[in-house]
Design a protein around this motif. Structure first.
Motif, PDB file in Angstrom:
ATOM      1  N   GLU A   7       0.832  -1.209   0.000  1.00  0.00           N
ATOM      2  CA  GLU A   7       0.000   0.000   0.000  1.00  0.00           C
ATOM      3  C   GLU A   7       0.862   1.254   0.000  1.00  0.00           C
ATOM      4  OE1 GLU A   7      -3.365   0.814  -0.242  1.00  0.00           O
ATOM      5  OE2 GLU A   7      -3.384  -1.253  -0.955  1.00  0.00           O
ATOM      6  N   ARG A   8       1.937   1.208   0.747  1.00  0.00           N
ATOM      7  CA  ARG A   8       2.835   2.356   0.826  1.00  0.00           C
ATOM      8  C   ARG A   8       3.449   2.647  -0.535  1.00  0.00           C
ATOM      9  NH1 ARG A   8       5.913   4.690   5.097  1.00  0.00           N
ATOM     10  NH2 ARG A   8       6.676   6.618   4.235  1.00  0.00           N
ATOM     11  N   MET A   9       3.879   1.588  -1.244  1.00  0.00           N
ATOM     12  CA  MET A   9       4.449   1.770  -2.577  1.00  0.00           C
ATOM     13  C   MET A   9       3.419   2.393  -3.524  1.00  0.00           C
ATOM     14  SD  MET A   9       6.570  -1.697  -3.256  1.00  0.00           S
ATOM     15  CE  MET A   9       7.789  -2.295  -2.119  1.00  0.00           C
ATOM     16  N   LYS A  10       2.197   1.897  -3.464  1.00  0.00           N
ATOM     17  CA  LYS A  10       1.128   2.412  -4.330  1.00  0.00           C
ATOM     18  C   LYS A  10       0.854   3.892  -4.021  1.00  0.00           C
ATOM     19  CE  LYS A  10      -3.707   1.551  -5.442  1.00  0.00           C
ATOM     20  NZ  LYS A  10      -4.901   0.774  -5.103  1.00  0.00           N
ATOM     21  N   ALA A  11       0.765   4.216  -2.743  1.00  0.00           N
ATOM     22  CA  ALA A  11       0.495   5.597  -2.330  1.00  0.00           C
ATOM     23  C   ALA A  11       1.646   6.528  -2.722  1.00  0.00           C
ATOM     24  CB  ALA A  11       0.239   5.661  -0.826  1.00  0.00           C
TER      25      ALA A  11
END
Length: 191
Positions: A86-90
């Motif tokens: 999720e962090r990578m996507k955000a």
């Protein structure tokens, strides 16, 4: 004699298991350190974004949707917490919206000449370079761990001991797209 041979083989197996386990721990720790390096740079960028948005607001207040997108993207990064995927996507979404913000800034000559904006833009550029280097280090560390976890004979130890592969930090589709360059309403360029 047979007992000594059996004990010798058992000792070699134990030494191999310990060595393999320690090697996997070392690789996992390197990957965690690499992720921490990315996290530090992303935190620096996240702290810089509100200042950048406020500076642009002063000059381009009617570009509200772009400013809101940047703010939402930054909030998504904070909300992603420790979830790596999720962090990578955000973070990819934030990178994309920051590009939009700088595209908006191009339309405002006064903003482009503003000292605060130039300083923030330069600082953001340095941080982006650091993020890129940190991502490369993380991906290298993830590759090394993934290889050790997936290759024989390490996989015999990795699975039972709780080691798993890590995702790579990949570019978002918007980052892979070829940028479009358009010269609109420029009298100095022949049509």
């Amino acid at each position: 004699m047979v007992l000594w041979i059996v004990l010798g083989i058992a000792a070699l197996i134990v030494v191999w298991i310990i060595g393999t386990y320690n090697g996997l721990v070392k690789l996992r720790n390197m990957a965690q350190e690499a992720w921490s390096g990315i996290d530090v740079q992303l935190k620096r960028r996240s702290d810089l974004v509100p200042n950048l948005v406020e500076t642009v607001k002063g000059y381009a207040g009617h570009e509200k949707s772009t400013l809101d997108d940047v703010t939402r993207a930054r909030t998504a990064v904070v909300d992603a917490g420790g979830d790596t995927a999720e962090r990578m996507k955000a973070e990819n979404m934030l990178t994309s919206t920051l590009r939009s913000l700088f595209a908006v800034a191009e339309a405002y000559p006064d903003l482009k000449a503003n000292t605060n904006f130039l300083q923030l833009q330069g600082e953001l550029s340095k941080i982006e370079d650091e993020i890129q280097m940190s991502r490369r280090y993380y991906n290298g560390s993830a590759r090394n761990l993934n290889n050790a976890v997936q290759q024989f004979p390490g996989m015999l130890i990795a699975g039972p001991m709780g080691f798993s592969t890590l995702p790579y930090y990949e570019a978002d589709e918007s980052e892979r797209a070829v940028p479009k360059v358009a010269f609109l309403n420029r009298p100095d360029i022949a049509k």
